[in-house]
Design a protein around this motif. Structure first.
Motif, short mmCIF file in Angstrom:
data_model
loop_
_atom_site.label_atom_id
_atom_site.label_comp_id
_atom_site.label_asym_id
_atom_site.label_seq_id
_atom_site.Cartn_x
_atom_site.Cartn_y
_atom_site.Cartn_z
N ALA A 39 41.15 -41.12 70.49
CA ALA A 39 40.10 -42.27 69.96
C ALA A 39 39.34 -41.37 68.80
O ALA A 39 38.69 -42.14 67.85
CB ALA A 39 38.87 -42.48 70.80
N LYS A 40 39.50 -40.10 68.53
CA LYS A 40 38.77 -39.48 67.33
C LYS A 40 39.58 -39.75 66.01
O LYS A 40 40.90 -39.82 66.17
CB LYS A 40 39.01 -37.97 67.65
N ASP A 41 38.95 -39.78 64.94
CA ASP A 41 39.53 -40.07 63.72
C ASP A 41 40.38 -38.99 63.37
O ASP A 41 41.42 -39.01 62.81
CB ASP A 41 38.43 -40.40 62.71
N GLU A 42 39.93 -37.61 63.59
CA GLU A 42 40.72 -36.47 63.13
C GLU A 42 40.67 -35.59 64.45
O GLU A 42 39.72 -35.36 65.13
CB GLU A 42 39.90 -35.95 62.07
N LEU A 43 41.93 -34.83 64.47
CA LEU A 43 42.12 -34.11 65.64
C LEU A 43 42.21 -32.72 64.85
O LEU A 43 43.28 -32.23 64.14
CB LEU A 43 43.43 -34.26 66.27
N VAL A 44 41.28 -31.74 65.09
CA VAL A 44 41.15 -30.49 64.36
C VAL A 44 41.13 -29.44 65.61
O VAL A 44 39.98 -29.22 66.23
CB VAL A 44 39.85 -30.36 63.48
N PRO A 45 41.84 -28.79 65.81
CA PRO A 45 41.98 -27.57 66.66
C PRO A 45 41.35 -26.36 66.42
O PRO A 45 41.32 -26.16 65.16
CB PRO A 45 43.53 -27.43 67.31
N THR A 46 40.91 -25.60 67.46
CA THR A 46 40.18 -24.38 67.05
C THR A 46 41.73 -23.51 66.73
O THR A 46 42.73 -23.55 67.05
CB THR A 46 39.92 -23.80 68.25
N ARG A 47 41.25 -22.28 65.99
CA ARG A 47 42.06 -21.39 65.48
C ARG A 47 41.44 -19.94 66.11
O ARG A 47 40.51 -19.48 65.70
CB ARG A 47 42.25 -21.25 64.07
N ALA B 106 41.12 -28.92 75.48
CA ALA B 106 40.20 -28.33 75.33
C ALA B 106 39.93 -28.08 73.62
O ALA B 106 38.92 -27.86 73.15
CB ALA B 106 39.72 -27.25 76.21
N THR B 107 40.97 -27.41 73.15
CA THR B 107 41.06 -26.77 71.73
C THR B 107 40.58 -27.82 70.84
O THR B 107 40.49 -27.68 69.70
CB THR B 107 42.53 -26.14 71.44
N PHE B 108 40.72 -29.17 71.15
CA PHE B 108 40.57 -30.50 70.39
C PHE B 108 38.97 -30.75 70.33
O PHE B 108 38.72 -31.72 69.68
CB PHE B 108 41.48 -31.52 70.20
N HIS C 12 25.56 -31.75 77.23
CA HIS C 12 26.86 -32.58 76.43
C HIS C 12 28.13 -31.58 76.64
O HIS C 12 27.96 -30.37 76.51
CB HIS C 12 26.64 -32.61 74.92
N GLN C 13 28.59 -32.21 77.81
CA GLN C 13 29.90 -31.35 78.41
C GLN C 13 30.93 -30.98 77.65
O GLN C 13 31.61 -29.68 77.46
CB GLN C 13 30.87 -32.15 79.43
N GLY C 14 31.23 -31.72 76.38
CA GLY C 14 31.96 -31.38 75.09
C GLY C 14 33.56 -30.65 75.86
O GLY C 14 34.12 -31.57 76.68
N TRP C 15 33.72 -29.55 75.45
CA TRP C 15 35.05 -29.10 75.87
C TRP C 15 35.22 -28.73 77.47
O TRP C 15 36.39 -28.84 78.10
CB TRP C 15 35.77 -27.89 75.00
N ARG C 16 34.07 -28.53 78.11
CA ARG C 16 33.86 -28.39 79.49
C ARG C 16 34.42 -29.31 80.33
O ARG C 16 34.77 -29.30 81.29
CB ARG C 16 32.59 -27.74 79.74
N TRP C 17 34.32 -30.49 79.83
CA TRP C 17 34.67 -31.88 80.65
C TRP C 17 36.40 -31.70 80.80
O TRP C 17 37.05 -32.16 81.73
CB TRP C 17 34.39 -33.01 79.80
N TYR C 18 37.12 -31.16 79.60
CA TYR C 18 38.30 -31.20 79.76
C TYR C 18 38.89 -30.09 80.63
O TYR C 18 40.02 -29.67 81.08
CB TYR C 18 39.08 -31.09 78.35
N TYR C 19 38.09 -28.65 80.52
CA TYR C 19 38.44 -27.62 80.90
C TYR C 19 37.40 -27.02 81.81
O TYR C 19 36.46 -26.02 81.26
CB TYR C 19 38.83 -26.54 79.67
N PRO C 20 37.28 -27.33 83.15
CA PRO C 20 36.23 -27.15 84.07
C PRO C 20 36.18 -25.65 84.52
O PRO C 20 35.30 -25.39 85.38
CB PRO C 20 36.10 -28.10 84.90
N TYR C 21 37.23 -24.87 84.41
CA TYR C 21 37.30 -23.67 84.75
C TYR C 21 36.05 -22.70 84.68
O TYR C 21 35.90 -22.47 83.60
CB TYR C 21 38.34 -22.74 84.59
N ASN C 22 35.49 -22.08 85.63
CA ASN C 22 34.54 -20.87 85.80
C ASN C 22 33.39 -21.42 84.90
O ASN C 22 32.71 -20.59 84.09
CB ASN C 22 35.16 -19.75 85.12
#
Length: 743
Positions: free
Chosen positions: A350-358, A397-399, A428-438
């Motif tokens: 649903a995002k307009d742009e997908l920008v992953p981390t580097r 999570a990287t997106f 705001h869960q942000g990436w932690r919603w996708y990647y809940p480990y630890n």
């Protein structure tokens, strides 16, 4: 005929299914399954066959196998030969190679894969020197990747293969010569030889040095003062004195004395902080994450390799932490818009742009580890799914956006003493919603304002002491190895596995055995070059230069042999000291405590027949002994039995989980108790008045057995067998078997 060579059978099968216009035909060649189909354009036969990793191995000529006759330093300049390890695969390569007009190497793209492909090609070129050959590169065994790779074949990278070959030669020469030298010096031959290696020994030194640091650590006592507060809504708040540690007990006592019944809020500081989005998985990061959810490094890589060959994830051996532009990332996420991860995929799409981390590392051989296709939970076992899900969630999570926390720092005044409490809430869960480990837990505080008054409902003073630095977990150790240039992404987990299999370490975090201390202390004192990372990291750089075409393999091999000669000069100058140091250290490795009967040392020993037991150094005056299992390597741990004061023992068998035997004396007492209970359960069988009426009982011993305390027929036969054994010198076991036959 066009022959395609993959690294493993399962990869060959998948590649054939992707490329063939219809289901490929399975054909047996020299005992090996291959997959055959026809090229619809040229009617040319195409055969895809899989290897089994390396199909040849490096070794020394047989003349060098005698450890007693050939000095270890003679191996440094000895000839290195190649011998087949998979006879059927080699036979199939020769047979198909004779017919082939074109060979395509489709092994994994890294040093090992390139070398494996060249090994196979060399076998074919011996029977078909003029055969044409090329190479295909791919990072996932999916339809898109494989079809793209075969549409754009390239050349074999012989420099990369030479770099892989140089590693094999260097590791063989260093490992074999140093292992032989140290094992002979220590008197540890056969299965108990002392393994030494170019990467293994510096890695072990890191573990031993950390353990020495722990042992040298002197704990320092300190005290904490805490209180429990309650607000008007009966919400409880746990607070700690501003001095987290009181180094003097008197100071802590003084604070406890003045704590009153009321606390006032002296300040409230609210703020926000963010958690940065994680970077894509490379091998080291993947192993670290897998380790944090309970996987050993070797198990994580074994499963990752299986997921890769089955087309579920991309190639798992990579240094890259930047997705290349060649991957259509939106299309890759769309794969998961159906199935168990659809909610996460749809939110990203649903995002307009997908920008992953580097990440910081960017390479061109393979992308970071990412999910290549959608797997069903029913297709994988529990462990495989757990790691597959880890890869999928990290990819998502990287997106994602950063996670946001609302933090609160509150200060309290209790009778003039300052106390503190810190709260945090994920807003705001942000990436932690996708990647809940630890994920850190919320630490919630009630709504508080400056000047609020709370009741003090409890107070406590805790006496504690500082703790030594922690041991290395597998993930942390692999990261350190990477930082120091020890090994490669493909070998680091194997080095750690070897340390376990050689009984140099046990447990996780890794704990060195006394054997490790004996080996590393002798080497650090008398031949320190072997234990330092500088030497091996220099060789790693040299091998990188071979791969880049900057230097020739022969030059690096020559340089490594020169280094090794220098090491042996160190060893020769200190040979007697090394031998004495090793033997003394290894004797300590067998001590498990003090004898409760005479106070002498209890040690692991061997009987004349080869069986193992724990015996007392006070023998023959003291006969105290305890049995030990027949097989497996014995590890004496640092844990001691509170009742008997001896060390716990662990048994290591290759390929099996370690057996925590615990206290050998407790174990033996429990075993005897079980035996007696089993014996008590057996029904009592009355003995006939005439012993000789029982089948299998001889007249010779009948008189001796009349007055014996015997309750069952089996006991009668056993006693008879023992008496007959004394009289005839026949083994009692054979006599018992004879009695069974008579009966």
């Amino acid at each position: 005929m066009h022959l395609i060579i993959a690294e493993k059978h399962i990869a060959a099968k998948r590649i054939a299914k992707i490329l063939a216009p219809k289901e490929p035909k399975q054909v047996r060649v020299s005992g090996m399954d291959t997959f055959e189909y026809k090229n619809p354009d040229a009617e040319d036969r195409i055969i895809v066959m899989g290897l089994s990793g390396h199909i040849v191995q490096l070794d020394f000529p047989k003349a060098y196998n005698n450890w007693q006759k050939i000095d270890a330093n003679e191996l440094i300049d000895a000839e290195v030969i190649t011998t087949p390890t998979h006879v059927k695969i080699v036979a199939a390569l020769r047979k198909l190679g004779k017919e082939a007009t074109h060979v395509t190497i489709a092994t994994d793209y890294d040093r090992e894969g390139e070398l494996i492909g060249v090994e196979a090609l060399n076998i074919i070129r011996k029977v078909n020197p003029d055969v044409e050959f090329d190479r295909v590169f791919y990072s996932a065994i999916t339809k898109t990747e494989i079809e793209g790779a075969f549409a754009n074949p390239a050349s074999i990278d012989f420099d990369l293969a030479d770099a892989g070959h140089s590693r094999q030669v260097i590791d063989l020469v260093w490992g074999a010569s140093l292992t032989r030298y140290l094992s002979i010096s220590a008197g540890r031959l056969g299965k108990l030889f002392l393994s030494v290696g170019r990467v293994q020994s510096p890695t072990l030194a890191l573990i031993v040095d950390k353990e020495k640091e722990r042992q040298a650590f002197v704990s320092k006592p300190y005290w904490e003062v805490n209180a429990t507060l309650k607000d008007n809504d009966d919400a409880l708040v746990n607070v700690q004195h501003k001095n987290s540690k009181f180094w003097e007990k008197e100071e802590a006592d003084a604070v406890m004395e003045v704590i009153g019944d009321k606390a006032s809020v002296s300040s409230v500081d609210s703020s926000k902080k963010t958690d940065k989005v994680p970077t894509p998985f490379n091998t080291t990061e993947f192993i670290g994450a897998a380790s944090s959810i309970g996987f050993t490094a070797s198990n994580a890589m074994r499963i990752a390799e299986s997921l890769y060959t089955n087309g579920f994830i991309s190639y798992p051996r990579t240094d890259n932490t930047v997705y290349p532009a060649s991957i259509d990332l939106r299309a890759q996420i769309e794969i998961f818009s159906k199935g168990p991860f659809r909610e996460y995929a749809q939110k990203l799409l649903a995002k307009d742009e997908l920008v992953p981390t580097r990440g910081k590392k960017e390479t061109t051989d393979h992308p970071p580890i990412y999910p290549a296709s959608l797997a069903k939970k029913s297709e994988l076992n529990e462990q495989d799914w757990k790691l597959y899900e880890l890869v999928v969630r990290r990819f998502f999570a990287t997106f994602a956006d950063e996670a946001e926390w609302e933090t609160m720092k509150v200060r309290f005044d209790i009778s003039g003493e300052e106390f503190k409490a810190n709260g945090a809430r994920l807003v705001h869960q942000g990436w932690r919603w996708y990647y809940p480990y630890n994920a850190p837990q919320d630490r919630l505080l009630p709504a508080l304002s400056e000047g609020d008054i709370l009741d003090v409902t409890g107070k406590e003073m805790l006496d504690k002491e500082t703790q030594p630095p922690g041991r290395y977990g597998q993930g942390r150790l692999i990261k350190l190895m990477e930082d120091l240039g020890l090994g490669t992404k493909a070998t680091r987990h194997e080095i750690i596995s070897k340390l376990y299999s050689r009984a140099y370490v046990h447990g996780n975090p890794l704990q060195p055995t006394k054997t490790s201390f004996a080996v590393i202390e002798a080497l650090e004192k008398y031949a320190p070059t072997i234990t330092k990372h500088d030497m091996t990291s220099q060789l790693e750089e040299d091998m990188d230069s071979i791969a880049e075409g900057k230097v020739k393999e022969d030059n690096v091999l020559k340089e490594s042999r020169t280094m090794l000669h220098e090491v042996f000069t160190e060893l020769a100058n200190n040979s007697e000291n090394i031998s004495e140091s090793l033997r003394a250290g290894l004797r300590e490795d067998k001590v498990i405590g003090e004898c409760s009967e005479c106070g002498s040392k209890l040690m692991v020993r061997r009987s004349k027949r080869g069986s193992r037991f724990i015996g007392c150094n006070g023998y023959p005056d003291c006969n105290f002994s305890l049995p030990l299992p027949k097989s497996g390597q014995i590890i004496v741990t640092e844990k001691t039995c509170e009742e008997h004061g001896i060390n716990h023992v662990k048994i290591i068998n290759p390929g099996k989980r370690p057996w925590e035997l615990g206290c050998p004396q407790c174990n033996f007492i429990e075993w005897k108790k079980t035996q007696e209970e089993e014996k008590a359960k057996q029904p009592k069988v009355p003995i006939p008045d005439k012993i000789t009426d029982v089948p299998g009982i001889g007249k010779v011993t009948a008189e001796k057995l009349k007055n014996a305390e015997i309750n069952t027929i089996d006991e009668l036969r056993q006693a008879n067998a023992i008496e007959l054994s004394k009289a005839t010198s026949l083994p009692a076991g054979k006599i018992m078997k004879w009695q069974e036959l008579v009966t």
